[in-house]
Design a protein around this motif. Structure first.
Motif, PDB file in Angstrom:
ATOM      1  N   ASN A 116      -3.629 -12.437  -4.523  1.00 56.38           N
ATOM      2  CA  ASN A 116      -4.043 -13.349  -5.782  1.00 56.38           C
ATOM      3  C   ASN A 116      -3.151 -13.893  -6.485  1.00 56.38           C
ATOM      4  N   LEU A 125     -15.069 -10.580  -7.352  1.00 56.36           N
ATOM      5  CA  LEU A 125     -15.946 -11.531  -6.323  1.00 56.36           C
ATOM      6  C   LEU A 125     -15.747 -10.791  -5.013  1.00 56.36           C
ATOM      7  N   PRO A 126     -16.411 -12.191  -4.342  1.00 56.08           N
ATOM      8  CA  PRO A 126     -17.098 -11.353  -3.280  1.00 56.08           C
ATOM      9  C   PRO A 126     -15.696 -11.299  -1.981  1.00 56.08           C
ATOM     10  N   GLY A 149     -13.209  -9.433   0.423  1.00 56.29           N
ATOM     11  CA  GLY A 149     -11.985  -9.521   1.050  1.00 56.29           C
ATOM     12  C   GLY A 149     -11.576 -11.013   0.258  1.00 56.29           C
ATOM     13  N   THR A 150     -11.757 -12.007  -0.248  1.00 56.41           N
ATOM     14  CA  THR A 150     -11.535 -12.800  -0.987  1.00 56.41           C
ATOM     15  C   THR A 150      -9.964 -13.258  -1.845  1.00 56.41           C
ATOM     16  N   LYS A 151      -9.710 -13.963  -1.239  1.00 57.60           N
ATOM     17  CA  LYS A 151      -8.476 -14.370  -1.738  1.00 57.60           C
ATOM     18  C   LYS A 151      -8.369 -15.524  -2.193  1.00 57.60           C
ATOM     19  N   GLY A 152      -7.009 -15.010  -3.348  1.00 59.70           N
ATOM     20  CA  GLY A 152      -7.506 -17.124  -3.660  1.00 59.70           C
ATOM     21  C   GLY A 152      -6.625 -16.866  -5.415  1.00 59.70           C
ATOM     22  N   PRO A 165     -11.105 -20.026  -3.824  1.00 64.18           N
ATOM     23  CA  PRO A 165     -10.711 -19.097  -3.257  1.00 64.18           C
ATOM     24  C   PRO A 165     -10.008 -19.674  -2.150  1.00 64.18           C
ATOM     25  N   TYR A 166      -8.827 -19.314  -1.341  1.00 61.14           N
ATOM     26  CA  TYR A 166      -7.548 -20.285  -0.704  1.00 61.14           C
ATOM     27  C   TYR A 166      -8.213 -20.975   0.311  1.00 61.14           C
ATOM     28  N   ALA A 178     -10.286 -23.500   0.033  1.00 57.37           N
ATOM     29  CA  ALA A 178     -11.572 -24.070  -0.585  1.00 57.37           C
ATOM     30  C   ALA A 178     -11.475 -24.896  -1.231  1.00 57.37           C
ATOM     31  N   ASP A 232     -13.397 -26.175  -4.894  1.00 56.55           N
ATOM     32  CA  ASP A 232     -14.751 -25.150  -5.119  1.00 56.55           C
ATOM     33  C   ASP A 232     -14.385 -23.435  -5.479  1.00 56.55           C
ATOM     34  N   ILE A 247     -15.132 -20.759  -7.803  1.00 57.88           N
ATOM     35  CA  ILE A 247     -16.385 -19.458  -7.622  1.00 57.88           C
ATOM     36  C   ILE A 247     -16.741 -19.441  -8.683  1.00 57.88           C
TER      37      ILE A 247
END
Length: 264
Positions: A202, A225-226, A228-231, A243-244, A246, A249, A251
């Motif tokens: 992240n 965070l969900p 496996g989600t990275k951002g 998120p990367y 996205a 958008d 979260i």
């Protein structure tokens, strides 16, 4: 009358004590003590046989011992804590040192160092520790040591390093270990904006003066965070996560307002 006088016991006269005996005993004791001291000084038990260093991290044992002025085979009783502290004063990473002794011949140096909070990467490949007091310690090159602190590769405002170091020193060890790189990324509106690249993939954006208050909540926020989600996680007044790939958008971070107000 003569018979009565014969029956009265005669009181023995006390002889005066001889001062000569006392003097003789005194000189004998002094002589034997002197002999014992001379024998002790000439024996291996009066020498420093081992020098131990406890608590060092920035400096090696050899560096501290050499700078302390202590040597093996020097007189054990001639080791003074004030002298050792004075000798170690040029080592800027040392906060304090105390000396303890253990018979026979063991000297222990208990060293308290400045906390390492980051590494400063030089253009020549050198790597120097940034201490909690904001000083880049160029006495020791950490280029060959394990990178266990964040790396600072781009920082155009040296005057902000003390503030950064102070904020990093207030982070929990787990959070500090999660930071891989720190970069100063100022904007027209805020010269203290920073970007942090985390080891989990992240990216965090924040400001130096709020870093210690906001970043300690990083593990709790990431847990929401969900999987496996990275951002990019922006941590200013109200944290939000993008998120990367996205776009814009974001979260929302549940409960983030309460967290930023009451950090642990």
């Amino acid at each position: 009358m003569a018979v009565i006088e014969e029956r009265i016991p005669q009181v023995k006269q006390q002889r005066p004590r001889r001062k000569g005996n006392r003097k003789l005993v005194f000189w004998l004791v002094l002589f034997f003590l002197t002999v014992l001291i001379i024998v002790f000084i000439r024996s291996p038990y009066s020498k420093v046989q081992e020098i131990q260093v406890i608590g060092n991290d920035i400096y090696t044992i050899e560096q501290i011992v050499q700078q302390s002025g202590l040597q093996r085979d020097m007189q054990f009783l001639n080791v003074w804590e004030s002298s050792v502290q004075s000798n170690l004063a040029p080592l800027e990473g040392v906060k304090n040192v105390t000396v303890s002794r253990s018979f026979p011949g063991v000297i222990r140096l208990h060293v308290t160092e400045q906390k390492r909070v980051a590494f400063w990467n030089g253009q020549d490949g050198s790597r120097y520790p940034l201490l909690e007091n904001g000083k880049v310690l160029k006495q020791v090159n950490f280029a060959d040591r394990v990178v266990d602190r964040p790396l600072i590769s781009s920082w155009a405002a040296p005057e902000l390093l003390p503030n950064l170091a102070k904020a990093l020193s207030r982070l929990t060890p787990n959070v500090l270990a999660e930071i891989s790189d720190i970069t100063l990324t100022p904007t027209v509106y805020d010269k203290q904006r920073v970007t942090l690249y985390m080891r989990d993939g992240n990216e965090v954006r924040s400001v130096v003066y709020k870093l210690d208050k906001m970043l300690n909540w990083y593990p709790a926020i990431v847990a929401e965070l969900p999987a496996g989600t990275k951002g990019v996680l922006s941590m200013f007044e109200q944290p939000w996560f993008v998120p990367y790939g996205a776009g814009s958008d974001a979260i929302p971070i549940a409960g983030s307002q309460e967290q930023t107000e009451k950090p642990q």
